[in-house]
Write a protein that holds these residues in place. Structure first.
Motif, PDB file in Angstrom:
ATOM      1  N   GLN A  19       0.822  -1.199   0.000  1.00  0.00           N
ATOM      2  CA  GLN A  19       0.000   0.000   0.000  1.00  0.00           C
ATOM      3  C   GLN A  19       0.860   1.255   0.000  1.00  0.00           C
ATOM      4  N   ARG A  20       0.276   2.313  -0.549  1.00  0.00           N
ATOM      5  CA  ARG A  20       0.985   3.594  -0.558  1.00  0.00           C
ATOM      6  C   ARG A  20       1.219   4.071   0.871  1.00  0.00           C
ATOM      7  N   ARG A  37       1.394   6.352   4.076  1.00  0.00           N
ATOM      8  CA  ARG A  37       0.427   7.345   4.525  1.00  0.00           C
ATOM      9  C   ARG A  37       0.869   8.740   4.124  1.00  0.00           C
ATOM     10  N   PHE A  38      -0.065   9.491   3.575  1.00  0.00           N
ATOM     11  CA  PHE A  38       0.202  10.888   3.226  1.00  0.00           C
ATOM     12  C   PHE A  38       0.224  11.688   4.520  1.00  0.00           C
ATOM     13  N   ASP A  97      -1.108  16.001  -2.202  1.00  0.00           N
ATOM     14  CA  ASP A  97      -1.605  14.633  -2.060  1.00  0.00           C
ATOM     15  C   ASP A  97      -1.622  13.932  -3.426  1.00  0.00           C
ATOM     16  N   THR A  98      -2.044  14.662  -4.454  1.00  0.00           N
ATOM     17  CA  THR A  98      -2.065  14.090  -5.799  1.00  0.00           C
ATOM     18  C   THR A  98      -0.664  13.714  -6.268  1.00  0.00           C
ATOM     19  N   HIS A 135       1.953  13.062  -4.420  1.00  0.00           N
ATOM     20  CA  HIS A 135       2.400  11.932  -3.596  1.00  0.00           C
ATOM     21  C   HIS A 135       1.828  10.620  -4.139  1.00  0.00           C
ATOM     22  N   ARG A 136       0.563  10.649  -4.542  1.00  0.00           N
ATOM     23  CA  ARG A 136      -0.091   9.453  -5.088  1.00  0.00           C
ATOM     24  C   ARG A 136       0.488   9.082  -6.449  1.00  0.00           C
ATOM     25  N   TYR A 137       0.726  10.074  -7.297  1.00  0.00           N
ATOM     26  CA  TYR A 137       1.281   9.806  -8.627  1.00  0.00           C
ATOM     27  C   TYR A 137       2.691   9.216  -8.537  1.00  0.00           C
ATOM     28  N   TRP A 157       3.937   7.427  -6.083  1.00  0.00           N
ATOM     29  CA  TRP A 157       3.854   6.041  -5.635  1.00  0.00           C
ATOM     30  C   TRP A 157       3.326   5.147  -6.764  1.00  0.00           C
ATOM     31  N   GLY A 158       2.361   5.643  -7.517  1.00  0.00           N
ATOM     32  CA  GLY A 158       1.851   4.880  -8.643  1.00  0.00           C
ATOM     33  C   GLY A 158       2.911   4.625  -9.694  1.00  0.00           C
ATOM     34  N   TYR A 180       1.718   1.484 -11.513  1.00  0.00           N
ATOM     35  CA  TYR A 180       0.254   1.489 -11.441  1.00  0.00           C
ATOM     36  C   TYR A 180      -0.353   1.514 -12.846  1.00  0.00           C
TER      37      TYR A 180
END
Length: 551
Positions: free
Chosen positions: A8-9, A11-12, A213-214, A216-218, A220-221, A226
């Motif tokens: 899992q990514r 935690r932000f 947040d975006t 950070h998610r990108y 990790w993806g 991803y």
């Protein structure tokens, strides 16, 4: 510092830069000549930061999503269009920053989702790399610079800044105090316009927090490779669809205010506008024979189209109404008239028919079960539509094969087989041929590459997403429908429609597979004969007024 994905990514975990700053010894960005009296001189302010859990080498790939898909971050943005993309020419509007050198600039235009309310905006997206150190030359920062014409202001969807920076601070960057920071971090820095609040409750801070947040998610993806769950715009380019959809929405959005059904008008009206738009563009491509002269306001009036359409289980009749209103000939049939039908224009009312379709009667001599009007639905080259047609969904490729239809579009919802609910166990035994035969029976006529076709490749061709995302009952049903369509001689094409529904996957047939077509017709006949033999299929009786075929 390389990072190994652990599932899992992470935690932000953001921190306001004026409360608990990460890399407090790394100052905000500075103009390369802070003493310059040029009006382009500016000062950055750090807003929010968080730990970076991936290596810097992935930064450019991750921020390309931010550059090319701004609509993912704002529902008010339709998309962006790239004007230029250069790693040699950096515009003067891009800031010159101390310790950084620009390495690439993308000049884009943001297009609003509501052009009547918001204006478009051009913007420079400039990538920078550190000038010195271990990471010199490697992109580590993206700065967005809006280009506002003199006398105009920023549109509402854009934060009130003259620059906004996404900054990756590596773990061993040398700071002004000659120390080495411990952990890599991501930081959002801005040059606010005069009078713009930047406190924790301000709109600008909340926007920066969402953007961080975006990113950070990108990142990790990108690290975990991803893959999008589904693929959109497979058959119709996104830009083409969106441009026509905006025009169609303006033409038909008034239906929301006059909706006569108890269902949610915002969902149903805009969903059917989207499906109608998709069909019009799909037909334009499918039936194109030569270039056509398009009109300015309604270019589709001159577009190629089928000889007619038949909307099976049309329900509220809105899709049939929209297509009829735009000049497309066809019918929508259902077991009962809806309240909406009587409130459409006369031309749309004439296209809506109460009719109980019995697929098992297709093989009857003269099809005596149908009245003359029912027979008229099946003219040569008719295109079949199954929009959440439930029990009729599996029949679409069968009907298209037996009636010589030009093609079909099926958007499945409830999972039905020919005369019972779909289950994984019943799928293989529903017909007089096995599931293995569904997979490879077409081999003799060239519809499969080999008997041992790779299942993963087949599923990937359906646009069901990455491995592991197609294990649900609904996904199994879609796979079964695709196999059935192929077994009946249709080239499999799938798309995920841009409509406000979780049931937005579509399978379309517009091209027959090579081989002896009589074999495919015989297979369709076998399906009907087997259903008749079992005797479980029951046609429901038409309800209410119009059961004689009138609306």
């Amino acid at each position: 510092m390389a990072t190994t994905p652990s599932g899992q990514r992470p935690r932000f975990n953001p921190s306001p830069c004026d409360v608990h700053p990460l890399h407090h010894d790394v100052p905000p960005l500075r103009d390369s000549d802070s003493n310059d009296s040029n009006p382009l001189h500016f000062k950055f302010q750090s807003l929010v930061s968080c730990p970076a859990d991936v290596p810097l080498e992935l930064f450019e790939t991750a921020v390309s999503q931010l550059i090319h898909h701004p609509e993912y971050n704002s529902t008010l943005i339709l998309r962006s269009e790239t004007i230029s993309d250069s790693d040699t020419t950096i515009p003067s509007a891009a800031p010159r920053l101390e310790g950084y050198c620009p390495v690439r600039n993308v000049h884009r235009k943001l297009l609003p989702r509501r052009p009547g309310r918001d204006s478009g905006l051009e913007q420079h997206c400039t990538l920078y790399a550190l000038e010195t150190g271990e990471f010199a030359g490697l992109p580590s920062m993206l700065v967005l610079t809006p280009l506002v014409p003199e006398g105009e202001s920023l549109p509402y969807y854009h934060p009130t800044v003259s620059h906004l920076a996404f900054r990756f601070i590596p773990s061993n960057i040398t700071t002004t105090s000659d120390s080495t920071s411990a952990q890599p971090a991501l930081r959002i820095e801005v040059t606010p316009l005069p009078g713009t609040p930047t406190d924790l409750n301000s709109r600008l801070y909340r926007t920066a927090l969402a953007l961080l947040d975006t990113l950070h998610r990108y990142l990790w993806g990108t690290l975990t490779h991803y893959q999008k769950r589904v693929q959109h715009d497979v058959l119709i380019p996104r830009e083409v669809y969106q441009d026509v959809y905006l025009k169609m929405r303006e033409r038909h959005k008034g239906i929301v205010n006059t909706w006569k059904e108890s269902t949610d008008p915002l969902k149903h009206v805009f969903e059917d506008i989207g499906i109608a738009t998709y069909l019009m563009l799909f037909w334009k491509d499918m039936f194109a024979t030569s270039s056509v002269k398009e009109l300015d306001e309604s270019p589709w009036k001159s577009w190629p189209r089928p000889s007619g359409f038949l909307d099976l289980g049309c329900g509220n009749g809105l899709l049939t109404h929209i297509l009829s209103a735009e000049g497309y000939a066809g019918y929508g049939i259902d077991l009962r008239a809806r309240t909406s039908w009587a409130h459409y224009p006369d031309s749309s009312q004439a296209a809506l028919k109460v009719h109980a379709l019995d697929p098992t009667q297709l093989l009857s001599p003269g099809n005596s079960n149908s009245n003359d009007e029912g027979k008229s639905f099946w003219g040569p080259g008719v295109f079949l539509i199954g929009n959440h047609a439930d029990e009729l969904t599996p029949w679409l490729p069968v009907l298209a094969t037996l009636t010589g239809a030009s093609g079909y579009l099926s958007i499945p919802c409830c999972a039905w087989m020919f005369d019972e609910r779909f289950t994984r166990s019943s799928a293989a035994s529903a017909l007089d041929f096995s599931e293995d035969e569904l997979l490879d029976a077409a081999t003799p006529v060239g519809t499969l590459a080999s008997e041992a076709e790779d299942e993963a490749i087949f599923i990937a061709s359906l646009g069901l997403g990455a491995e592991g995302t197609h294990k649900s009952q609904y996904s199994a049903y879609r796979i079964w429908l695709a196999r059935l369509s192929r077994w009946l001689g249709w080239k499999i094409e799938c798309d995920t429609l841009r409509i406000p529904s979780t049931r937005n996957w579509a399978i379309v047939g517009r091209e027959r597979l090579p081989g002896d077509q009589s074999i495919f017709v015989d297979r369709a006949r076998r399906i009907v004969e087997d259903v008749v033999r079992r005797g479980a299929f029951k046609t429901r009786t038409p309800e209410g007024k119009g059961h004689d075929g009138t609306s």
